[in-house]
Design a protein around this motif. Sequence first.
Motif, PDB file in Angstrom:
ATOM      1  N   UNK A 128       0.851  -1.197   0.000  1.00  0.00           N
ATOM      2  CA  UNK A 128       0.000   0.000   0.000  1.00  0.00           C
ATOM      3  C   UNK A 128       0.885   1.245   0.000  1.00  0.00           C
ATOM      4  N   UNK A 129       1.980   1.154   0.772  1.00  0.00           N
ATOM      5  CA  UNK A 129       2.940   2.241   0.815  1.00  0.00           C
ATOM      6  C   UNK A 129       2.543   3.391   1.698  1.00  0.00           C
ATOM      7  N   UNK A 130       3.359   4.431   1.628  1.00  0.00           N
ATOM      8  CA  UNK A 130       3.172   5.593   2.509  1.00  0.00           C
ATOM      9  C   UNK A 130       3.836   6.808   1.893  1.00  0.00           C
ATOM     10  N   UNK A 131       3.201   7.951   2.047  1.00  0.00           N
ATOM     11  CA  UNK A 131       3.796   9.219   1.597  1.00  0.00           C
ATOM     12  C   UNK A 131       4.915   9.568   2.576  1.00  0.00           C
ATOM     13  N   UNK A 132       6.129   9.776   2.046  1.00  0.00           N
ATOM     14  CA  UNK A 132       7.288   9.941   2.924  1.00  0.00           C
ATOM     15  C   UNK A 132       8.023  11.251   2.657  1.00  0.00           C
ATOM     16  N   UNK A 133       8.841  11.655   3.646  1.00  0.00           N
ATOM     17  CA  UNK A 133       9.683  12.829   3.465  1.00  0.00           C
ATOM     18  C   UNK A 133      10.630  12.627   2.277  1.00  0.00           C
ATOM     19  N   UNK A 134      10.945  13.730   1.561  1.00  0.00           N
ATOM     20  CA  UNK A 134      11.976  13.657   0.509  1.00  0.00           C
ATOM     21  C   UNK A 134      13.338  13.711   1.174  1.00  0.00           C
ATOM     22  N   UNK A 135      13.408  14.499   2.275  1.00  0.00           N
ATOM     23  CA  UNK A 135      14.687  14.578   2.996  1.00  0.00           C
ATOM     24  C   UNK A 135      14.866  15.946   3.624  1.00  0.00           C
ATOM     25  N   UNK A 136      16.106  16.309   3.861  1.00  0.00           N
ATOM     26  CA  UNK A 136      16.408  17.528   4.606  1.00  0.00           C
ATOM     27  C   UNK A 136      17.576  18.275   3.990  1.00  0.00           C
ATOM     28  N   UNK A 137      17.432  19.573   3.882  1.00  0.00           N
ATOM     29  CA  UNK A 137      18.529  20.447   3.428  1.00  0.00           C
ATOM     30  C   UNK A 137      19.070  21.157   4.663  1.00  0.00           C
ATOM     31  N   UNK A 138      20.379  21.030   4.876  1.00  0.00           N
ATOM     32  CA  UNK A 138      21.003  21.614   6.070  1.00  0.00           C
ATOM     33  C   UNK A 138      21.961  22.721   5.659  1.00  0.00           C
ATOM     34  N   UNK A 139      21.919  23.841   6.389  1.00  0.00           N
ATOM     35  CA  UNK A 139      22.911  24.913   6.176  1.00  0.00           C
ATOM     36  C   UNK A 139      23.565  25.180   7.534  1.00  0.00           C
ATOM     37  N   UNK A 140      24.771  24.718   7.695  1.00  0.00           N
ATOM     38  CA  UNK A 140      25.485  24.956   8.966  1.00  0.00           C
ATOM     39  C   UNK A 140      26.388  26.171   8.783  1.00  0.00           C
ATOM     40  N   UNK A 141      26.011  27.292   9.416  1.00  0.00           N
ATOM     41  CA  UNK A 141      26.747  28.552   9.236  1.00  0.00           C
ATOM     42  C   UNK A 141      27.984  28.586  10.141  1.00  0.00           C
ATOM     43  N   UNK A 142      28.974  29.305   9.649  1.00  0.00           N
ATOM     44  CA  UNK A 142      30.195  29.442  10.477  1.00  0.00           C
ATOM     45  C   UNK A 142      29.854  30.213  11.731  1.00  0.00           C
TER      46      UNK A 142
END
Length: 783
Positions: A128-142
């Motif tokens: 049946x499946x499931x709607x899932x996250x595509x993922x995550x974009x991370x910005x780690x600033x100095x």
Amino acid sequence: MSCNTQQENKASHLKLWYQQPAKSGTLSNAAIVKRNDLEWLKALPIGNGSLGAMVYGDVNNEHIQLNEETMWSGGPSDNDNLEAFSALSDIRNLLFEGKYKEATTLTKQTQICKGAGTGLGKGANVPFGCFQTLGDLWLDFDSTGSFENYHRELDLDEAVVRVSYSQNGVNYKREYFVSYPDQALVVKLTANKPQSISFKSTLTRPELYQTKSTENELVMQGALSNGSGGKGLEYIARLSAKNKNGTLNFNNGFLEVKKADEVVLYLTASTNYKLSYPDFTGRLYEEISAKNLEDVQQKAYESVLVSHVNDYQKYYKRVQLKLTSSLDTIPTDLRLKTFKSNNKKSDLHLVELLYQYGRYLLISSSRPGTLPANLQGIWANELQTPWNGDYHTDVNVQMNYWPSEVANLGEMHLPLFSLMEMLQKPGAKTAKVHYNANGWVVHPVTNVWGFTAPGERSDWGMHVGAGAWLTTHIMEHYYFTLNEDFLKSKFPVLKGATQFYLDWLIPDPKTKKLISGPSVSPENKFIAPDGSMSKICMAPAHDQQVIWQLFQNYIDACNALGIQDDFLNEVQQAQQQLQGPQIGADGRLLEWNEAFEEIEKGHRHISHLYALHPGFQIDLKETPELANAARNSLDYRIKHGGGHTGWSSAWLINQYARLGEGGLAENSLKTLLSKKISPNLFGQHPPFQIDANFGATAGISEMLLQSHTNEIRLLPALPVSWKSGEVKGLCTKGGFVVDLKWEAGELIQAQVHSKKGGVAALSYKDNVINLETKAGETIQVPL
Ligand code: FUC
């Protein structure tokens, strides 16, 4: 337009705003995502119907959680039960004999779907499946350490998130939006001092991903599970960037920016899903996101922003709602907290905000050519999303589209019809295998893979009326647009559903009335005559009502298209013979064919009041007795704790509006606002479920304007507390667009724009005004 005027204009925009970021995890602990994570419910949603993002706005570790609407595990599978038809008449006879216990047992044995079904709402690892996250974009600033003057907002007038703050003597700004014209997420970072922007960025996902870097982009790619141990959907996300000064490097799966004055990030994504049953498009999909990424970077940032805003505003600006002239000086989360602590006093700004937020979310999660908005629109941050983030068709997906016509967003309704078209083939097979019927059917849950079999649990799974309810949306779009080409194109879907119910209905041995069953009144149960606790029954009021409405739709469609044939005659006769709504001895509308006692008196579903809303078989003026019985049923539900989920309280707003009860509709709106709304105004079941947002926007529209009986009712359910106000651009059946202005609770101005000509039968309180109109004409209504 000078910058100041732009600033002034922006100041008047409707916004969700906050004075602190949503706290996000960091790259190092990216994998651990909690359900209903409170911080995610503070992040701000943006989207273009298919690509979505949740912006946390963190200063040092920015986190943008990503979605793409086709990110579904699982795959096409055959769940039809070959034993169903042979047992059907036995179950019906057992029910006619009052043997509910045996009937339920036989239903469980022969009628429910084969296989794991929806995985009981946990379908991520079953077909049946499931709607899932595509993922995550991370910005780690100095940058590290403290910051001041922090401001975060979602501008509903422009569909743009903005973040600004000061840190170490530098003023930073960020702008985020998801463009429909350019099919890309775009993020611009600026600072008021040169060389102030340095960060490291990457893309991750809780599982099944690989992130690589090429010379000028990051590529995250992978394949989801097909739910039976194999490879399912393939996906790709691409990130690229443009900088002013400083350096920018893609290396080893990371993007590194050093000492830039300004940076613009672009993200695109695509999968090999295709909305046709069953079909993967193979390797081509990778090129879709590559082309989008290449094209958007050729354009100047300002022109990408302007075309995004213009594209969005052509829909958003159609409707204005003004209930208060007070300025918005309180951050949204504090405003909500204050209201939750004392909801006696109305907060009219919060009502305006929730209203337009519903329109914003629909424009951002459902566009022509995309999938329809699912239980969470397009926003989910998990692998196992609640109820698989699917399409529940026993109220939820329908509620998602209740505002689409009246709140002037008809185009956003179109994806729902594409889903119906996709369900034709599997639905016809289920109709034949389970009931030896022609036409097509769907039960209370479906997904992007064309699931049409009953659910795996007999209690909620046997909602046979779902197909009828879903199909009524076709004529709803036609009634408001009078778009004949649309009707001609969807007529086969409408006829197919009508055909199914003509074959499905049987005469009640006692009354000879046509009845539906075995079926259920979604998700409520009763004490059966044999003492058992049952859901399975014959002639649940809900089914009788949605089938009546479907037949009426079919009759109206034939009239509109000039069709006159034997099949139409059959439908008209069947509608006449249908078992209609019944009033019990206690004055309530019967939920079942007999006055069975409910197990849960305050049940969240009010399926037997479909005919009052969103249906039109019961109406305050045309069927006052039935309307009064519906009122008694509503009051009874609330007295016993009804309306206890976000969507359920949203439905009550609409129901009481149809009964002309402005104060009671407002009470349900207050219940929703004070109990079932997150800091980012996402509706709560709990957990997050977007239908409450859409149901509320539809409900507020219904309080101000109704046209379900073709009579256009002006201010039919205006609460006393909404003393003065104005609404512009609401739509009615017949292709009319209406503007209203009222003061001290009295209508003082009304204007009707006629798209298609014809008579607008207006009513305000007891006055009826029939306006002759020509197509394109706008008329001030003589009050
Ligand atoms: C139906 C409702 C639940 C929930 C689920 C998604 O099953 O009864 O409350 O909203 O859909």
